[in-house]
Design a protein around this motif. Structure first.
Motif, PDB file in Angstrom:
ATOM      1  N   ALA B 157      54.568  52.892  35.879  1.00  0.00           N
ATOM      2  CA  ALA B 157      53.683  53.022  34.718  1.00  0.00           C
ATOM      3  C   ALA B 157      52.218  53.086  35.163  1.00  0.00           C
ATOM      4  O   ALA B 157      51.447  53.918  34.679  1.00  0.00           O
ATOM      5  CB  ALA B 157      53.907  51.860  33.744  1.00  0.00           C
ATOM      6  N   VAL B 158      51.841  52.222  36.108  1.00  0.00           N
ATOM      7  CA  VAL B 158      50.455  52.222  36.610  1.00  0.00           C
ATOM      8  C   VAL B 158      50.156  53.558  37.292  1.00  0.00           C
ATOM      9  O   VAL B 158      49.102  54.162  37.083  1.00  0.00           O
ATOM     10  CB  VAL B 158      50.221  51.046  37.592  1.00  0.00           C
ATOM     11  CG1 VAL B 158      48.874  51.177  38.291  1.00  0.00           C
ATOM     12  CG2 VAL B 158      50.307  49.709  36.847  1.00  0.00           C
ATOM     13  N   ALA B 161      49.922  56.269  34.646  1.00  0.00           N
ATOM     14  CA  ALA B 161      48.743  56.095  33.794  1.00  0.00           C
ATOM     15  C   ALA B 161      47.454  56.495  34.516  1.00  0.00           C
ATOM     16  O   ALA B 161      46.431  56.748  33.882  1.00  0.00           O
ATOM     17  CB  ALA B 161      48.655  54.653  33.299  1.00  0.00           C
ATOM     18  N   ALA B 185      37.429  52.614  33.628  1.00  0.00           N
ATOM     19  CA  ALA B 185      37.886  52.224  32.281  1.00  0.00           C
ATOM     20  C   ALA B 185      39.409  52.170  32.227  1.00  0.00           C
ATOM     21  O   ALA B 185      39.994  51.245  31.638  1.00  0.00           O
ATOM     22  CB  ALA B 185      37.329  53.191  31.238  1.00  0.00           C
ATOM     23  N   VAL B 186      40.065  53.155  32.846  1.00  0.00           N
ATOM     24  CA  VAL B 186      41.534  53.170  32.844  1.00  0.00           C
ATOM     25  C   VAL B 186      42.071  51.996  33.672  1.00  0.00           C
ATOM     26  O   VAL B 186      42.962  51.261  33.229  1.00  0.00           O
ATOM     27  CB  VAL B 186      42.080  54.521  33.383  1.00  0.00           C
ATOM     28  CG1 VAL B 186      43.578  54.437  33.648  1.00  0.00           C
ATOM     29  CG2 VAL B 186      41.775  55.653  32.393  1.00  0.00           C
ATOM     30  N   LEU B 189      41.722  48.589  31.962  1.00  0.00           N
ATOM     31  CA  LEU B 189      42.709  48.422  30.897  1.00  0.00           C
ATOM     32  C   LEU B 189      44.064  48.052  31.491  1.00  0.00           C
ATOM     33  O   LEU B 189      44.766  47.158  30.986  1.00  0.00           O
ATOM     34  CB  LEU B 189      42.791  49.737  30.109  1.00  0.00           C
ATOM     35  CG  LEU B 189      43.302  49.707  28.689  1.00  0.00           C
ATOM     36  CD1 LEU B 189      42.580  48.677  27.844  1.00  0.00           C
ATOM     37  CD2 LEU B 189      43.145  51.100  28.064  1.00  0.00           C
ATOM     38  N   LEU B 190      44.447  48.729  32.562  1.00  0.00           N
ATOM     39  CA  LEU B 190      45.751  48.471  33.183  1.00  0.00           C
ATOM     40  C   LEU B 190      45.793  47.085  33.806  1.00  0.00           C
ATOM     41  O   LEU B 190      46.786  46.359  33.672  1.00  0.00           O
ATOM     42  CB  LEU B 190      46.045  49.547  34.243  1.00  0.00           C
ATOM     43  CG  LEU B 190      46.225  50.962  33.702  1.00  0.00           C
ATOM     44  CD1 LEU B 190      46.322  51.973  34.846  1.00  0.00           C
ATOM     45  CD2 LEU B 190      47.468  51.060  32.810  1.00  0.00           C
ATOM     46  N   ARG B 192      44.036  44.474  32.945  1.00  0.00           N
ATOM     47  CA  ARG B 192      44.133  43.508  31.841  1.00  0.00           C
ATOM     48  C   ARG B 192      45.566  43.421  31.329  1.00  0.00           C
ATOM     49  O   ARG B 192      46.055  42.350  30.981  1.00  0.00           O
ATOM     50  CB  ARG B 192      43.205  43.920  30.687  1.00  0.00           C
ATOM     51  CG  ARG B 192      41.713  43.673  30.961  1.00  0.00           C
ATOM     52  CD  ARG B 192      40.881  44.150  29.751  1.00  0.00           C
ATOM     53  NE  ARG B 192      41.420  43.615  28.517  1.00  0.00           N
ATOM     54  CZ  ARG B 192      41.069  42.456  27.973  1.00  0.00           C
ATOM     55  NH1 ARG B 192      40.168  41.725  28.570  1.00  0.00           N
ATOM     56  NH2 ARG B 192      41.618  42.059  26.856  1.00  0.00           N
ATOM     57  N   GLY B 193      46.221  44.570  31.270  1.00  0.00           N
ATOM     58  CA  GLY B 193      47.602  44.608  30.786  1.00  0.00           C
ATOM     59  C   GLY B 193      48.580  43.927  31.726  1.00  0.00           C
ATOM     60  O   GLY B 193      49.665  43.500  31.310  1.00  0.00           O
ATOM     61  N   LEU B 194      48.202  43.825  32.981  1.00  0.00           N
ATOM     62  CA  LEU B 194      49.090  43.192  33.979  1.00  0.00           C
ATOM     63  C   LEU B 194      48.964  41.675  33.985  1.00  0.00           C
ATOM     64  O   LEU B 194      49.863  40.982  34.438  1.00  0.00           O
ATOM     65  CB  LEU B 194      48.741  43.717  35.384  1.00  0.00           C
ATOM     66  CG  LEU B 194      49.294  45.093  35.737  1.00  0.00           C
ATOM     67  CD1 LEU B 194      48.654  45.611  37.014  1.00  0.00           C
ATOM     68  CD2 LEU B 194      50.817  45.013  35.914  1.00  0.00           C
ATOM     69  N   ARG B 195      47.835  41.178  33.498  1.00  0.00           N
ATOM     70  CA  ARG B 195      47.608  39.728  33.568  1.00  0.00           C
ATOM     71  C   ARG B 195      48.577  38.979  32.645  1.00  0.00           C
ATOM     72  O   ARG B 195      48.923  39.476  31.585  1.00  0.00           O
ATOM     73  CB  ARG B 195      46.158  39.407  33.166  1.00  0.00           C
ATOM     74  CG  ARG B 195      45.173  39.854  34.232  1.00  0.00           C
ATOM     75  CD  ARG B 195      43.747  39.430  33.878  1.00  0.00           C
ATOM     76  NE  ARG B 195      42.771  40.084  34.739  1.00  0.00           N
ATOM     77  CZ  ARG B 195      41.561  40.505  34.336  1.00  0.00           C
ATOM     78  NH1 ARG B 195      41.184  40.333  33.072  1.00  0.00           N
ATOM     79  NH2 ARG B 195      40.745  41.079  35.180  1.00  0.00           N
TER      80      ARG B 195
END
Lengths: 196, 196
Positions: B157-158, B161, B185-186, B189-190, B192-195
């Motif tokens: 996914a990373v 993306a 920016a991308v 976001l990614l 942050r989504g992993l934390r």
């Protein structure tokens, strides 16, 4: 041939143009073909679209706008929570592109060629879509569901991070098994990244 | 012409092949050109690479491996925290591609053509890169820095993306002003989504 009493509107010309493009392909389709399909002189077509290039640009814009208009409906569903709207919007974009590419591959290839020739129309389309996404992000920030210092920057990041699921360059991947799982995995990660 | 006493290794042939490709382009480069550049018979080249296709595949793989090997170094820096390693890895991938595309556009175009012909080599390369990313994600999960039910799915996914910043199809965007901000920016976001 259409009955000559029918009024020749720009929309009717664009419909006929799409049909002519489908039949002859983007390399061979001419304004004369379009006029013939409508049973009018090519002069009548030129009264609506000054040049062949203008006609091709307009038909490209119409094709792109069909997607944006469907998506605008999701942006407007303000009673739904922002995360659900964001997921629905991204899925609707992917499904729209996937169906365009899979259901009528020749017309899709034609429009991909036209899009390559009309980069202004494409840029506008991308601006439009990013603007729609920014509206959802902004609503999410206001509702405390998302965090973002700049919703437009965040919207662009979300749009770019999901390119695999809407950029026509990836259309071959859209028919692969597992592509919906891949889509879900990317969207889940982005949505998690948006939460405060 | 190379001195004939030098041993003809696969690596020397691949170096010469890259030079011949650079000079003649992928459409015109032949095994005879490679042999001539090395001062050997084309039979000597065929002893290392049975066919022209095998030679082209090997030179493609070598080009792709140069990137993966540089990135493997970042994966191995286990003393750095996983988030820093993830960011460094994605930036190194972007920078490697951006430099390949920007510093030597003709060679980049040549290799893009070769990559199109050698999808197995490309698939292996993408598997390799996704595997490296999965290792960083796994380390992050173990350290409590990331959350992921399946590090390989998350890694894919990373990778997908961030396609805009490594897929050669986007190479024109890489020279645009603001592209590094878009990349940031991308990635933000990614991450942050992993934390957790």
């Amino acid at each position: 041939m259409a009955p000559p009493t029918e009024v020749l509107t720009a929309e009717r010309i664009l419909e006929a143009t799409e049909e002519v493009l489908r039949r002859h392909g983007p390399a061979k389709a001419t304004v004369v073909d379009v006029a013939r399909a409508l049973g009018v002189s090519h002069g009548s077509v030129y009264r609506h679209f000054r040049t062949k290039a203008a006609l091709r640009e307009a038909v490209t814009k119409r094709w792109l706008d069909r997607t944006s208009e469907a998506l605008a409906g999701i942006v407007a569903e303000t009673s739904r929570d922002p995360e659900a709207r964001l997921r629905a919007w991204l899925l609707a974009l992917f499904e729209a592109k996937r169906h365009k590419a899979g259901d009528d591959p020749e017309l899709f290839a034609t429009y991909t060629t036209l899009a390559g020739e009309n980069s202004d129309a494409v840029d506008e389309h991308l601006e439009d879509l990013t603007g729609q996404l920014a509206e959802i992000v902004r609503a999410g920030v206001e509702a405390g569901a998302f965090t973002s210092a700049d919703p437009l920057v965040t919207a662009r990041a979300v749009f770019q991070a999901t390119a695999r699921f809407h950029d026509p360059g990836y259309h071959r991947e859209w028919q692969q098994p597992g592509v919906l799982d891949e889509f879900e995995a990317v969207v889940d990660l982005l949505v998690r990244g948006l939460r405060p």
